[in-house]
Design an enzyme around this catalytic site. Structure first.
Site, PDB file in Angstrom:
ATOM      1  N   SER A  83      27.440  46.618 107.248  1.00 19.07           N
ATOM      2  CA  SER A  83      26.542  45.549 107.680  1.00 19.07           C
ATOM      3  C   SER A  83      25.202  45.578 106.954  1.00 19.07           C
ATOM      4  O   SER A  83      24.354  44.735 107.192  1.00 19.07           O
ATOM      5  CB  SER A  83      26.303  45.647 109.188  1.00 19.07           C
ATOM      6  OG  SER A  83      25.430  46.719 109.459  1.00 19.07           O
ATOM      7  N   LYS A 134      19.684  49.301 111.062  1.00 20.41           N
ATOM      8  CA  LYS A 134      19.462  47.866 110.893  1.00 20.41           C
ATOM      9  C   LYS A 134      18.078  47.629 110.276  1.00 20.41           C
ATOM     10  O   LYS A 134      17.250  48.532 110.198  1.00 20.41           O
ATOM     11  CB  LYS A 134      19.522  47.159 112.255  1.00 20.41           C
ATOM     12  CG  LYS A 134      20.923  47.109 112.910  1.00 20.41           C
ATOM     13  CD  LYS A 134      21.807  46.065 112.266  1.00 20.41           C
ATOM     14  CE  LYS A 134      23.218  46.043 112.841  1.00 20.41           C
ATOM     15  NZ  LYS A 134      24.087  47.125 112.373  1.00 20.41           N
TER      16      LYS A 134
END
Lengths: 415, 221
Positions: B135, B174
């Site tokens: 991701s 993230k």
């Protein structure tokens, strides 16, 4: 002023650093071979778990509450401890590591100690994820008292300072049981109680001469320290141990002499390494091996060896220990053995025996090479008598990964 | 027996006693050869040690050629000066190297560059971790990359951070959107943003990440 900083439920907290899901859960850390519980966190205490209880007794409660059980992961604890100690060292002018999770700091001449204390707690928490408590005092004994108070009283917010205010010191000491004072063992505490000394304040105010006559110089010093006098200094008795003990239980019982010798020699290697690290020489070595205390029939064997002269030569000592063990050996179901080095003395200014040969220069050099090669707890070069990796090594079945010391065990992060 | 020179203990990476061999200098060439190896790993002061050869038992260098070593080096015959350097992989050459003029670069040797110094600013607040998943590919973090996480840095807008989300077992990596209090993925695929308002604890800033274009040492595939 000095400070004592210690980590809250250190082993358990270490287990949760890289496992967010374990935070706020009851955690128990087991001893070598997962025999009994050595530390537990606040959550586990609240559920009624107790330290030093064997695993099988705790098992029903563990299942009932879904408590987390871990084998001791010394690789992880050691590495996180070093990080904490390095952080602490930056705050004070001098520091002395006291144990894996405690360190003394010297704040002589510093101001705003309480603020510093909160800053220490905040920094260690943010850098490592571990909680600490800080106790300030004008000497080591008062620091210890302060650190216990900081831990116990919620209002203290993790920092307690016993400063020059006499009223505050006396109030704290009056509520502090004497058996919890640093340097007072449980036997001494029982004797003190008989004299009517219940609180730390009672000990502080008792007649010093009477204390000295009955309990010796160290308890007298403790009593004086409680009165805000300074008796124990920094870096005292760091290297002056009176004995070195290495005692471990085996991964599974040993019956025969040969494996017993080889495990015991590997403990001896460890003990001799510590001996040399503290610049000392040994004269007497006591060896013992025993069966399980939980089985009905407790048996043990032991022997004491006296060297011809003080030495730190593993080769020489290992040979004698091997023989010594063979002499006293009887067949039992052994689960543990122990090496205890006594008759220690510093290798500085050592005067050897007139009639006995001194340890040779070659032997000293060889030991130095051995220690250098094996430094950092590695086992690269060892004796043929000792064991490399055997079925009797420590069992650590529930051990967490070595998050900080092994490439294959580094935490995995979801991206 | 008296001799002066280097004693080198060779052993395999698994390093136990059985694979240890003592290599004693048996002629001038071999000593010089040893010296060459040491040259690249030790600092210059060791090069000036005078070497005198004395005949001792012969060992075949050939048999050692496949071994890699950690080595120890010291002078024998005097009060011992020991110095140890562990080099994880030190290949042995079988052909002797003849030494001539001493290296003029010897006086200019400095410490070698250390990746740790470059990548780790706050050692006591830094931990390493492996990235898993894809991701974060648009910011250049791929599956199997090494992440250098600094817990002492205050997260800023756009920093790549490590967070624990809802007390899950593993941390999440993230991009941190400070203004909107969000954790966002960086991928051509759609990943939902995570709100930082509840249940999220930022654990550190990914200061650097390292790609392994070839398999790394020590790491099991």
């Amino acid at each position: 002023m000095f400070a004592l900083v210690d980590c809250v439920a250190f082993y358990c907290s270490c287990e949760a650093v890289f496992r967010p899901d374990l935070r706020n859960k009851p955690i128990l850390v087991m001893s070598n071979n997962d025999g009994c519980c050595v530390t537990l966190n606040e959550q586990a205490k609240d559920l009624g778990f107790q330290k030093f209880k064997p695993y099988f007794e705790l098992k029903p409660l563990i299942d009932q509450h879904g408590a987390i059980v871990c084998s001791s992961n010394y690789e992880l604890y050691g590495s996180l401890s070093k990080k904490v100690m390095d952080i602490l060292a930056t705050f004070a002018s001098d520091h002395e590591v006291y144990s894996i999770d405690e360190s003394w700091l010297d704040f002589t001449g510093h101001k705003h100690l309480r603020e510093t204390g909160h800053k220490i707690n905040a920094t260690v928490l943010s850098y490592t994820g571990l909680m600490t408590r800080v106790g300030f005092g004008s000497n080591k004994t008062l620091c210890k008292v302060a650190s216990v108070v900081a831990k116990r009283i919620k209002k203290a917010n993790g920092v307690c300072c016993i400063d020059d205010d006499d009223v505050q010191r006396r109030t704290i000491l009056a509520r502090f049981p004497v058996r919890e004072v640093w340097g007072v063992g449980s036997k001494t505490a029982a004797k003190l109680n008989l004299l009517g000394i219940q609180s730390a304040l009672d000990l502080a105010e008792y007649d010093k001469n009477a204390i000295r006559a009955q309990f010796g110089i160290n308890i007298e010093r403790t009593s004086r320290e409680l009165n805000a006098q300074k008796c124990f200094s920094f870096h005292e008795d760091v290297n002056e141990q009176e004995q070195i003990i290495v005692s471990r239980s085996f991964g599974k019982p040993i019956y025969d002499l040969h494996p017993l010798q080889s495990m015991t020699i590997s403990y001896l290697e460890k003990a001799m390494e510590r001996l040399r690290a503290s610049n000392q020489l040994v004269r007497n070595i006591s060896i013992s091996a025993s069966t399980s205390k939980f089985s009905g029939d407790f048996q043990s064997i032991h022997n004491v060896i006296t060297l011809p002269t003080h030495s730190d030569d593993t080769l020489l000592v290992a040979k004698l220990v091997s023989q010594g063990l063979a002499q006293c050996y009887q067949r039992h179901k052994f689960v543990r053995s122990m090496i205890c080095l006594t008759g220690l003395r510093s290798n500085k200014n050592y005067q050897s025996d007139l009639l006995e040969a001194k340890q040779s220069a070659n032997s000293i050099a060889l030991m130095k090479v051995l220690d250098t090669l094996n430094s950092g707890n590695k086992k690269i070069v060892f004796l043929g008598r000792s064991s490399a990796k055997t079925e009797w090594d420590m069992k650590r079945l529930l051990k967490s990964p070595e998050y900080t010391t092994s490439w294959n065990d580094l935490p995995k992060i979801q991206c | 027996m008296y001799f002066s020179g280097y004693v080198i203990i060779f052993s395999t990476p698994s390093a136990n006693l059985h694979s240890c061999t003592y290599l004693l200098p048996d002629d001038q060439d071999r000593i010089i050869y040893c010296k060459r190896i040491l040259f690249s790993y030790l600092n210059s002061s060791y090069l000036s040690l005078h070497l005198r050869s004395a005949s001792t038992q012969k060992h075949s260098l050939m048999s050692l050629s496949t071994l890699y070593c950690s080595y120890i080096q010291y002078r024998v015959g005097e009060k011992m000066k020991s110095c140890i350097q562990f080099s994880p992989k030190l290949p042995l050459l079988t052909a002797p190297i003849h030494a001539g003029f001493p290296s003029p670069a010897a006086d200019y040797l400095h410490d070698t560059l250390s990746l740790t110094n470059l990548l780790v600013t706050h050692p006591s607040a830094t931990f390493l971790a492996w990235a898993e998943g894809n991701s974060m590919e648009l910011v250049g973090i791929f599956d199997g990359d090494l992440l250098v996480v600094d817990r002492s840095l205050k997260p800023r807008q756009g920093d790549i951070v490590i967070a624990s989300v809802d007390c899950q077992q593993e941390f999440t990596c993230k991009v941190f959107d400070l203004k909107n209090q969000l954790l966002c993925a960086a991928s051509i695929n759609d990943y939902p943003d995570i709100s930082c308002i509840e249940g999220v604890l930022i654990e550190g800033v990914v200061a650097h990440s390292v790609r392994m274009h070839r398999p790394a040492n020590y790491v099991k595939p």
